[in-house]
Scaffold this motif. Structure first.
Motif, mmCIF file in Angstrom:
data_model
loop_
_atom_site.group_PDB
_atom_site.id
_atom_site.type_symbol
_atom_site.label_atom_id
_atom_site.label_comp_id
_atom_site.label_asym_id
_atom_site.label_seq_id
_atom_site.Cartn_x
_atom_site.Cartn_y
_atom_site.Cartn_z
ATOM 1 N N MET A 1 0.848 -1.193 0.000
ATOM 2 C CA MET A 1 0.000 0.000 0.000
ATOM 3 C C MET A 1 0.886 1.246 0.000
ATOM 4 S SD MET A 1 -3.151 0.991 -0.009
ATOM 5 C CE MET A 1 -3.979 -0.531 0.474
ATOM 6 N N SER A 2 0.526 2.211 -0.856
ATOM 7 C CA SER A 2 1.274 3.466 -0.895
ATOM 8 C C SER A 2 0.429 4.586 -0.308
ATOM 9 C CB SER A 2 1.676 3.808 -2.336
ATOM 10 O OG SER A 2 0.550 3.862 -3.182
ATOM 11 N N TYR A 3 1.121 5.610 0.191
ATOM 12 C CA TYR A 3 0.450 6.695 0.900
ATOM 13 C C TYR A 3 0.908 8.039 0.356
ATOM 14 C CZ TYR A 3 -0.717 3.049 4.265
ATOM 15 O OH TYR A 3 -1.181 1.899 4.855
ATOM 16 N N LYS A 4 0.007 9.013 0.480
ATOM 17 C CA LYS A 4 0.308 10.370 0.035
ATOM 18 C C LYS A 4 -0.218 11.355 1.072
ATOM 19 C CE LYS A 4 -0.705 13.691 -3.660
ATOM 20 N NZ LYS A 4 -1.458 13.898 -4.936
ATOM 21 N N ARG A 5 0.646 12.251 1.497
ATOM 22 C CA ARG A 5 0.231 13.243 2.497
ATOM 23 C C ARG A 5 -0.568 14.355 1.840
ATOM 24 N NH1 ARG A 5 1.996 18.043 4.700
ATOM 25 N NH2 ARG A 5 3.821 18.111 3.320
ATOM 26 N N ILE A 6 -1.690 14.698 2.455
ATOM 27 C CA ILE A 6 -2.504 15.822 1.990
ATOM 28 C C ILE A 6 -1.950 17.107 2.602
ATOM 29 C CG2 ILE A 6 -4.820 16.826 1.935
ATOM 30 C CD1 ILE A 6 -5.910 13.988 2.374
ATOM 31 N N ASP A 7 -1.749 18.097 1.776
ATOM 32 C CA ASP A 7 -1.205 19.370 2.251
ATOM 33 C C ASP A 7 -2.294 20.135 2.999
ATOM 34 O OD1 ASP A 7 0.114 21.692 2.717
ATOM 35 O OD2 ASP A 7 0.334 22.288 0.614
ATOM 36 N N THR A 8 -2.081 20.354 4.294
ATOM 37 C CA THR A 8 -3.038 21.117 5.107
ATOM 38 C C THR A 8 -2.362 22.342 5.741
ATOM 39 O OG1 THR A 8 -2.578 19.734 7.054
ATOM 40 C CG2 THR A 8 -4.416 19.066 5.645
ATOM 41 N N LYS A 9 -1.315 22.830 5.088
ATOM 42 C CA LYS A 9 -0.481 23.862 5.722
ATOM 43 C C LYS A 9 -1.235 25.148 6.034
ATOM 44 C CE LYS A 9 1.304 25.519 1.253
ATOM 45 N NZ LYS A 9 2.510 25.677 0.412
ATOM 46 N N ASN A 10 -2.318 25.433 5.313
ATOM 47 C CA ASN A 10 -3.066 26.664 5.568
ATOM 48 C C ASN A 10 -4.229 26.466 6.534
ATOM 49 O OD1 ASN A 10 -1.443 28.173 3.784
ATOM 50 N ND2 ASN A 10 -2.659 27.488 2.031
ATOM 51 N N TYR A 11 -4.181 25.387 7.322
ATOM 52 C CA TYR A 11 -5.299 25.100 8.218
ATOM 53 C C TYR A 11 -5.512 26.177 9.274
ATOM 54 C CZ TYR A 11 -2.149 23.594 11.990
ATOM 55 O OH TYR A 11 -1.211 23.566 12.990
ATOM 56 N N VAL A 12 -4.463 26.922 9.596
ATOM 57 C CA VAL A 12 -4.588 27.978 10.612
ATOM 58 C C VAL A 12 -5.589 29.044 10.167
ATOM 59 C CG1 VAL A 12 -3.348 29.768 11.887
ATOM 60 C CG2 VAL A 12 -2.269 27.552 11.476
ATOM 61 N N ASP A 13 -5.709 29.250 8.852
ATOM 62 C CA ASP A 13 -6.697 30.209 8.344
ATOM 63 C C ASP A 13 -8.101 29.832 8.804
ATOM 64 O OD1 ASP A 13 -4.587 31.381 7.082
ATOM 65 O OD2 ASP A 13 -5.054 30.577 5.092
ATOM 66 N N LEU A 14 -8.396 28.536 8.805
ATOM 67 C CA LEU A 14 -9.721 28.085 9.225
ATOM 68 C C LEU A 14 -9.918 28.269 10.727
ATOM 69 C CD1 LEU A 14 -10.245 24.782 7.172
ATOM 70 C CD2 LEU A 14 -10.949 27.109 6.616
ATOM 71 N N ILE A 15 -8.862 28.068 11.482
ATOM 72 C CA ILE A 15 -8.953 28.270 12.936
ATOM 73 C C ILE A 15 -9.347 29.702 13.237
ATOM 74 C CG2 ILE A 15 -7.643 28.303 15.090
ATOM 75 C CD1 ILE A 15 -5.936 26.030 13.958
ATOM 76 N N ASP A 16 -8.716 30.630 12.564
ATOM 77 C CA ASP A 16 -9.006 32.050 12.797
ATOM 78 C C ASP A 16 -10.391 32.434 12.280
ATOM 79 O OD1 ASP A 16 -6.473 32.255 13.869
ATOM 80 O OD2 ASP A 16 -5.556 32.959 12.004
ATOM 81 N N ARG A 17 -10.756 31.883 11.114
ATOM 82 C CA ARG A 17 -12.004 32.314 10.476
ATOM 83 C C ARG A 17 -13.239 31.742 11.163
ATOM 84 N NH1 ARG A 17 -11.488 30.249 5.202
ATOM 85 N NH2 ARG A 17 -9.786 31.741 5.018
ATOM 86 N N TYR A 18 -13.145 30.471 11.612
ATOM 87 C CA TYR A 18 -14.338 29.821 12.156
ATOM 88 C C TYR A 18 -14.214 29.493 13.641
ATOM 89 C CZ TYR A 18 -15.508 29.321 7.228
ATOM 90 O OH TYR A 18 -15.794 29.578 5.909
ATOM 91 N N HIS A 19 -13.099 29.859 14.262
ATOM 92 C CA HIS A 19 -12.889 29.658 15.707
ATOM 93 C C HIS A 19 -13.049 28.177 16.072
ATOM 94 C CE1 HIS A 19 -13.035 34.002 15.930
ATOM 95 N NE2 HIS A 19 -14.228 33.987 15.351
ATOM 96 N N ILE A 20 -12.262 27.355 15.390
ATOM 97 C CA ILE A 20 -12.305 25.915 15.601
ATOM 98 C C ILE A 20 -10.939 25.427 16.051
ATOM 99 C CG2 ILE A 20 -14.169 25.530 13.952
ATOM 100 C CD1 ILE A 20 -12.020 24.700 11.900
ATOM 101 N N LYS A 21 -10.880 24.144 16.423
ATOM 102 C CA LYS A 21 -9.637 23.532 16.887
ATOM 103 C C LYS A 21 -8.809 23.038 15.685
ATOM 104 C CE LYS A 21 -10.843 23.642 21.321
ATOM 105 N NZ LYS A 21 -12.226 24.170 21.207
ATOM 106 N N PRO A 22 -7.488 22.843 15.891
ATOM 107 C CA PRO A 22 -6.613 22.422 14.789
ATOM 108 C C PRO A 22 -7.026 21.113 14.130
ATOM 109 C CG PRO A 22 -5.311 23.220 16.628
ATOM 110 C CD PRO A 22 -6.716 23.152 17.125
#
Length: 530
Positions: A1-22
């Motif tokens: 089985m092979s794996y690929k990482r999904i890029d979530t580097k801009n997730y902090v934008d969502l934390i600020d915009r919607y006041h959610i956890k990481p």
């Protein structure tokens, strides 16, 4: 089985915009949503809106039917969506005191879609109004006969519209706005009941169940339908479904998808064992003793379905060719009712479109399944004139064709599937173990449901502390309790002895929510130990 990482580097934008956890922010980033889909994830649609041009004609036609005391013939489908849609339409007409009957076709003897012979029989019995649910848009011969015999024609469907026809009333997601484009057949009928102010709790639950069973995208108004249905089901408002059994409350979408929906589908699949029309009678029944008796028989049929599926799948496995871009399997003695299940299992195993076929009444009948990026109806569009019959959705369809065209069909698929990747790769997001707190995990599931087009991603995480490690029923059924008291469950990795001396653990797995004794708990199902 092979794996690929999904890029979530801009997730902090969502934390600020919607006041959610990481943790939730990373999950949502993995969906690669458009700005609109992202906004409606956090602020889902909470009320129905109706285009009067589409819905208001139904008021007039039902008034006409009732005024002239016309008998209505409901023609449904043999899968869970068609069964639930037929049940809701029957409930709706009963509330309007409209005389009606219903019929679901035999999967093996009659196949999918409006059956001309049955329509003629209904006409001879005095039915003068035809209503189709979860079918109709591709049944031109039968519709034309109904038109020539002056029947009122009402079609409610969600399958791909391949040609045009003039209906007395027509309801289809393609007529509606963007948020309603993903409706299943039952949800189309349910919206009609809501519009007429005649919907009730059982109808809502059936619409939820069918949306899950047809694996519709979890977008737009479907989120409201599923949330409303789950809330009402967890109030124990539909005993008929509970009686099918083995549920721990509160239930979630996965509980119903694995424990209830297959049992409803089983009767239609094994039409040589029982008449699928009993399912509508069952769902309409209010007598607890009768419900319990029916439930026992339905569960017996489902067990037989499980046995036959397992046997035939094991038989077909050697026929899968690893280097092909798609799975193309024909065998003359497969059970027709299991073709879709076999195709689904092959696609899950190989991440390739799968076409599984068998002989049926002088033709080859088949079912196809694909992943979300491979649209079957678009793929088969240039071959549609070669089929005797075809119908379905982007990721699931059924068809029949002359046996002599099998090679031509295979050649066509080789050509149009040549550029498919089919790399069988699992995508994951990276999270820190400190992010996997009970509060953070609860926040993720509070924004459910999750499923088609909204699948919880695999997570890659390293735990630095192991509090407990044990073997469950077998050497390959393992359980860890790690820091933050999270439980890890593994059924797919090496045996108990291989992990005895681990002081830390890095895994790829999926978050799960489960219920027991009216309490919810969370765990990670481990795909691979790194």
């Amino acid at each position: 089985m092979s794996y690929k990482r999904i890029d979530t580097k801009n997730y902090v934008d969502l934390i600020d915009r919607y006041h959610i956890k990481p943790l939730l922010a990373k999950v949502v980033k993995s969906f690669a949503y458009s700005p609109y889909d992202e906004a409606t994830f956090f602020f889902p649609i909470d009320k129905y809106e109706f285009d009067e041009n589409i819905f208001s004609p139904f008021k007039d036609i039902f008034k006409k039917i009732k005024r002239e005391n016309l008998k209505v013939f409901i023609f449904g489908d043999y899968d869970c969506d068609g069964i639930c849609a037929t049940t809701i339409m029957s409930m709706l007409l009963t509330k309007m005191n409209i005389n009606h009957g219903y019929y679901l076709p035999d999967r093996q003897q009659e196949g999918y879609g409006l059956n001309l012979e049955r329509l003629k029989q209904a006409y001879q019995k005095g039915y003068r109004v035809l209503i189709t649910v979860d079918n109709g848009v591709s049944s031109y011969e039968a519709l034309q006969w109904a038109r020539e015999n002056n029947m009122l024609i009402i079609v409610t469907d969600h399958h791909s519209i391949l040609n045009t026809f003039t209906y007395d009333c027509f309801l289809h997601p393609e007529l509606m706005n963007k948020d309603y484009q993903y409706l299943c057949g039952t949800a189309v009928v349910y919206l009609l009941a809501v519009y007429l102010h005649l919907s009730d709790e059982k109808m809502t639950i059936l619409a939820m169940l069918a949306t899950l069973s047809d694996v519709m995208p979890l977008k737009g108004i479907n989120i409201k339908i599923i949330r409303d249905g789950l809330r009402l089901f967890n109030k124990h408002l539909y005993y008929n479904l509970e009686a099918l059994g083995d549920l721990n409350f509160p239930v979630n979408e996965n509980d119903l998808s694995f424990k209830i929906i297959p049992k409803i589908n089983a009767v239609g699949r094994l039409s040589d064992q029982a008449n699928v029309n009993i399912l509508v009678k069952y769902l309409l029944c209010n007598d607890k003793n009768v419900i319990d008796k029916y439930a026992v028989e339905i569960n017996k049929i489902n067990k037989l379905r499980q046995q036959l599926t397992s046997q035939q799948y094991e038989f077909l496995l050697p026929k899968i060719k690893e280097n092909d871009k798609f799975n193309f399997v024909y065998y003359s003695d497969l059970h027709e009712g299991l073709l879709g299940l076999l195709a689904s299992k092959m696609t899950s195993l190989t991440s390739k479109p799968s076409f599984v076929m068998t002989d049926s009444d002088g033709l080859v009948k088949g079912s196809a399944r694909s992943l979300k990026d491979d649209n079957l109806m678009e793929m088969l569009d240039n071959f549609k004139d070669e089929f005797d019959k075809i119908g379905g959705h982007a990721n699931a369809c059924g068809f029949s064709l002359p046996k002599e065209k099998l090679k031509k069909f295979n050649d066509y698929l080789n050509e149009c599937c040549a550029n498919l990747l089919n790399d069988n790769m699992i995508e994951y997001i990276e999270v820190d173990s400190e992010e996997l707190t009970l509060e953070n995990i609860q926040e993720v599931f509070a924004y459910g449901p999750y499923g088609h087009d909204r699948m919880l991603p695999y997570i890659k995480v390293k735990f630095s502390q192991i509090n407990d490690y044990r073997q469950l029923k077998t050497d390959h059924q393992l359980k860890w309790t790690v820091n933050n008291n999270i439980q890890l469950i593994s059924f797919e990795n090496e045996g108990y002895q291989n992990y005895l001396n681990r002081t830390s653990l890095e895994i790829i797995g999926q978050l799960q929510q489960n219920s027991f004794l009216n309490r919810q708990y969370y765990q990670i199902m481990v795909k691979e130990i790194l």
